[in-house]
Each structure stands twice: as structure tokens, then as C-alpha cells.
Write a protein that holds these residues in place. Sequence first.
Motif, short mmCIF file in Angstrom:
data_model
loop_
_atom_site.label_atom_id
_atom_site.label_comp_id
_atom_site.label_asym_id
_atom_site.label_seq_id
_atom_site.Cartn_x
_atom_site.Cartn_y
_atom_site.Cartn_z
N GLY A 68 20.99 53.61 39.45
CA GLY A 68 19.89 53.87 40.48
C GLY A 68 19.03 53.00 40.96
N VAL A 69 18.56 53.03 41.89
CA VAL A 69 17.47 51.97 42.34
C VAL A 69 16.00 52.63 42.43
N PHE A 70 15.07 52.08 41.58
CA PHE A 70 13.81 52.58 41.30
C PHE A 70 12.98 52.81 42.75
N GLU A 71 13.16 51.99 43.78
CA GLU A 71 12.38 52.21 45.02
C GLU A 71 12.99 53.59 45.76
N GLY A 72 14.32 54.15 45.35
CA GLY A 72 14.77 55.18 46.12
C GLY A 72 14.36 56.27 45.34
N ASP A 160 5.39 43.29 38.65
CA ASP A 160 5.69 43.18 40.04
C ASP A 160 4.75 44.29 40.83
N PRO A 161 4.59 44.15 42.01
CA PRO A 161 3.91 45.19 42.86
C PRO A 161 4.46 46.24 42.86
N TYR A 162 3.87 47.51 43.16
CA TYR A 162 4.42 48.95 43.17
C TYR A 162 4.84 49.04 44.65
N ALA A 163 6.14 49.46 44.75
CA ALA A 163 6.68 49.97 46.09
C ALA A 163 6.33 51.23 46.39
N ILE A 164 5.31 51.61 47.27
CA ILE A 164 5.06 53.09 47.49
C ILE A 164 5.70 53.66 48.69
N THR A 165 6.81 54.41 48.55
CA THR A 165 7.50 54.79 49.77
C THR A 165 6.90 56.19 50.16
N LYS A 166 7.49 56.27 51.37
CA LYS A 166 7.16 57.49 52.15
C LYS A 166 7.78 58.70 51.56
#
Length: 246
Positions: A68-72, A160-166
Motif C-alpha cells: 500500500g501507499v502511505f499517502e492513500g 520527510d514532510p507529512y502529506a496531509i490529504t483530504k
Amino acid sequence: MAEIAYLEGPSARLAYAFTPGITPTIVFLSGYKSDMEGTKAVHLEAWAEAEGRAFLRLDYSGHGQSGGVFEGGCIGDWAADAQAVIEAVTEGPLLLVGSSMGGWIASILAKRLSARMAGFVGIAAAPDFTEDGFWASFSDDEKRKVMEEGVTYMPSAYGDPYAITKRLIEDGRDQLVLRAPLPMPYPVRLLQGTEDAAVSRETALALFDHIEGKDVRLTFLKGADHRLSEPADLAAVEAAILEVLG
């Protein structure tokens, strides 16, 4: 150390390591962007094995050795991942040990697996942080960017920066544990460092006050940071687990 094994989870192949032994099974739930190879997880596995106790550590989807992909991913996904591994691998009573985000996930699972719960240990637990931490700290422009573009990035002291998603924000609102009853009618121990820059003392106190139980204790570790991975911190975690185990 226990060998890494895999199972097909709700959305990805999930990695875990299980050490058989005396129950309750101690389940370590790691933090946001952390994995089961962290200092606390590995240390507690070795400690549990020496004590002859059952122990489980795992990687959520998008973390560590899982697919899986973290940002997902989002809180709901990772809670479902942990539940899937716990139900597939363990039997009998559980002692959930949640670190940072893992404390939020452990709180969610404490409700879902209530019949099996024997205890709860929170290590710098971070319940509801997507709403009370990320969203509450965003500027109007950052909020707009998340909602309209689907993602924004936050600097991190841990890499690395955190990707904060909707999706992370919106799902987080469905998983909040400090807005609804949180019964824990078994021993609960919460540990919090006074120099934690990621989780505030107010958060620790809010969780302490919100848990419904007769045996709930919060301990502040003077000078400790968010990681709580120094020898004295690890000894405090061991002591908390032993208190819960009785």
C-alpha cells in the motif's frame, strides 16, 4: 526476534511479527509513519519474549514492510488493518499498547474488541490529532488547499514532510474518540513526556479525563520527549504493562 509473516488485509498485504506465549497478548500499535521496527516495538518484543508473554507487532498498510501507499491511507484504514491482523493471529484477551497515533487506533479498537480487552497502555497517545492537531493548526489557505487540491504538506521533525490529504482529514472526523463515550473498565496506564513537542499535556489530560474507568492513571515523565525511547522511558513502559497485567 519473531520472524516477519504476512496476511492479506482489507486493502493491502500486511506484515506482522507474532511471539506466542502467556496471554493477554500484548499488541503494539505504532505511530503515524512509524513501523514495527521502531525502538519501542522491538524492545518490548524482546522483553515480552523474556517474560514468556504473547506479543504482536504489525505494520499498517503504507507503513514499513506492508503493501500500500502511505499517502492513500487514513485512520480508518489503519485501524481496520490492525484489527484484521489481531483477529487473524491472536486468541483470548488483549492488552493494547498504542504509541502516538497508535494510541488513537488502540482507542478505536478498544471499542470494537471490547469483549477481549484486558488492558490499555498509551505512550504519548495522540487521539483525534487529524482534527485537533492538523486541521486546527491550518491557516485558511492550507484548509482550502486540502479541500480543493486534495493534499497539503507539513514539515516533520522526524523526516520527510507529512502529506496531509483530504481523505485523512475527512476520515479522521469519522474516527474521533474524544467526542463520544470511551469506556475502559480495565486497567489503563497513560505515559506522557513533559518535553513532548508533538502531543501536548492538554491532550494527555483530555484523554485521561475522557476515559470511563475506575483504574486509569496518567504519568508524566519529566524531561522525556515524544519518542519515549530512552532506557528510562522504556523501563516506565515495562512497568506500566506489568501494572496492567497485575
